[in-house]
Design an enzyme around this catalytic site. Structure first.
Site, PDB file in Angstrom:
ATOM      1  N   ARG A 276       0.846  -1.186   0.000  1.00  0.00           N
ATOM      2  CA  ARG A 276       0.000   0.000   0.000  1.00  0.00           C
ATOM      3  C   ARG A 276       0.888   1.245   0.000  1.00  0.00           C
ATOM      4  NH1 ARG A 276      -3.157  -2.852  -1.618  1.00  0.00           N
ATOM      5  NH2 ARG A 276      -5.187  -3.489  -0.838  1.00  0.00           N
TER       6      ARG A 276
ATOM      7  N   HIS B 167       1.031  -0.279 -10.418  1.00  0.00           N
ATOM      8  CA  HIS B 167       0.090  -1.113  -9.655  1.00  0.00           C
ATOM      9  C   HIS B 167      -0.248  -2.400 -10.427  1.00  0.00           C
ATOM     10  CE1 HIS B 167      -3.057  -0.828  -6.235  1.00  0.00           C
ATOM     11  NE2 HIS B 167      -2.726  -2.089  -6.472  1.00  0.00           N
TER      12      HIS B 167
END
Length: 310
Positions: free
Chosen positions: A225, A273
């Site tokens: 994250r 990502h």
């Protein structure tokens, strides 16, 4: 009885997931209607993804569970209207993708591949890297993804330290817990991998003080994250050489703005990502398996604890 399953995410996900979900429901023998619109009081299950227009769960009085398509639930777990069980995605294909990303970049750092690629200057340097058993790797986060990646690295021979907030046992991995354990792990980590969820307790976990604990020249890989690392503190230790390089797959704002200093920093690799992607066919099976459990009166798997946020 016909089940009503509301698919709450947007158009793109509907196009990708509609057929795999219907196939999985049919294969499970469930009499179910998968729909994008339904009266809230008729809905039995909600398939959800972050960014959905659905934000008020209170009218869904019959709903047995909210089934998230992604592993991350930080954008829904604190919703005050959510009283139904919430289950996160633990997808075997997603896990495999994460293992491949993590092991690939750990090996890249371990073998010094960047130097071989960029330093083609005609100078013969017969300098072999140490064996994996001589390379200390830290895995921050020992959930499903962290444990699987840690075991894969240990299987390659790396000396792996694992850290979690609470005590864990992972075969082949030296496990640590709590603030003192984190300090011990960081103080000897040559390569750090972060696979923690975003919670109030993990926000800026790697701040200036903790980054300074790393041995000089350590490498950092963050497919977890973006909020786990203080961006300014990371840039400072990269500039000083305390951290030799960082590979970052997740960010506080996504897509990462073009003007963000990470893009141009010579000691940062940005990946968009892509470390672990939910695959529609395998994820659909995970969703349907949980529906089958719910209809059989069995506990849901991968249920989120609202107190911890994961």
């Amino acid at each position: 009885m016909t089940l009503t399953i509301l698919f709450a995410p947007g158009d793109a996900l509907w196009n990708n997931y509609r057929a795999p979900l219907i196939d999985a429901l049919d294969a499970a023998g469930l009499n179910a209607v998968l729909t994008r619109e339904a009266d809230p009081e008729t809905v039995d299950y909600i398939v959800y993804a972050p960014g959905s227009a659905l934000t008020d769960f209170s009218p869904f009085t019959r709903c047995c569970a909210v089934l998230n398509l992604w592993a991350g639930v930080e954008r829904i777990v604190g919703n005050p209207t959510l009283h139904q069980p919430l289950c996160r995605m633990v997808d075997p294909a997603l896990t495999q993708g994460m293992v491949e990303y993590v092991t690939g970049h750990v090996l890249r750092y371990h073998l010094g591949l960047d130097d071989h690629i960029t330093r083609q200057d005609g100078v013969w340097r017969p300098e072999a890297p140490p064996l994996a058993s001589q390379r200390q790797v830290a895995m921050l986060g020992l959930g499903a993804l962290g444990q699987t990646c840690a075991r894969a690295l240990a299987g390659l021979g790396f000396a792996v330290d694992g850290w979690a907030r609470t005590a864990r046992t992972v075969p082949g991995v030296t496990c640590h817990a709590g603030p003192e354990g984190l300090q011990n792990v960081l103080s000897r980590a040559e390569i750090v991998v972060t696979l923690l969820p975003r919670t109030p307790g993990t926000e800026n976990l790697l701040d200036a003080d903790r980054l300074s604990l790393l041995p000089r020249g350590a490498r950092l890989i963050n497919p977890g994250r973006g909020h786990l690392i203080d961006d300014d503190a990371l840039l400072a230790v990269l500039d000083s050489g305390q951290v030799a390089h960082a590979t970052l797959d997740v960010f506080r704002m996504e897509p990462l703005p073009a003007e963000h200093p990470f893009w141009a920093h010579p000691r940062v690799t940005v990946t968009p990502h892509i470390a672990a992607e939910t695959r529609p066919h395998s994820a659909a099976q995970v969703i349907v398996d949980n529906i089958v459990r719910g209809q059989a009166g069995q506990p849901f798997v991968h249920r989120v604890d609202p107190a911890t946020g994961y």
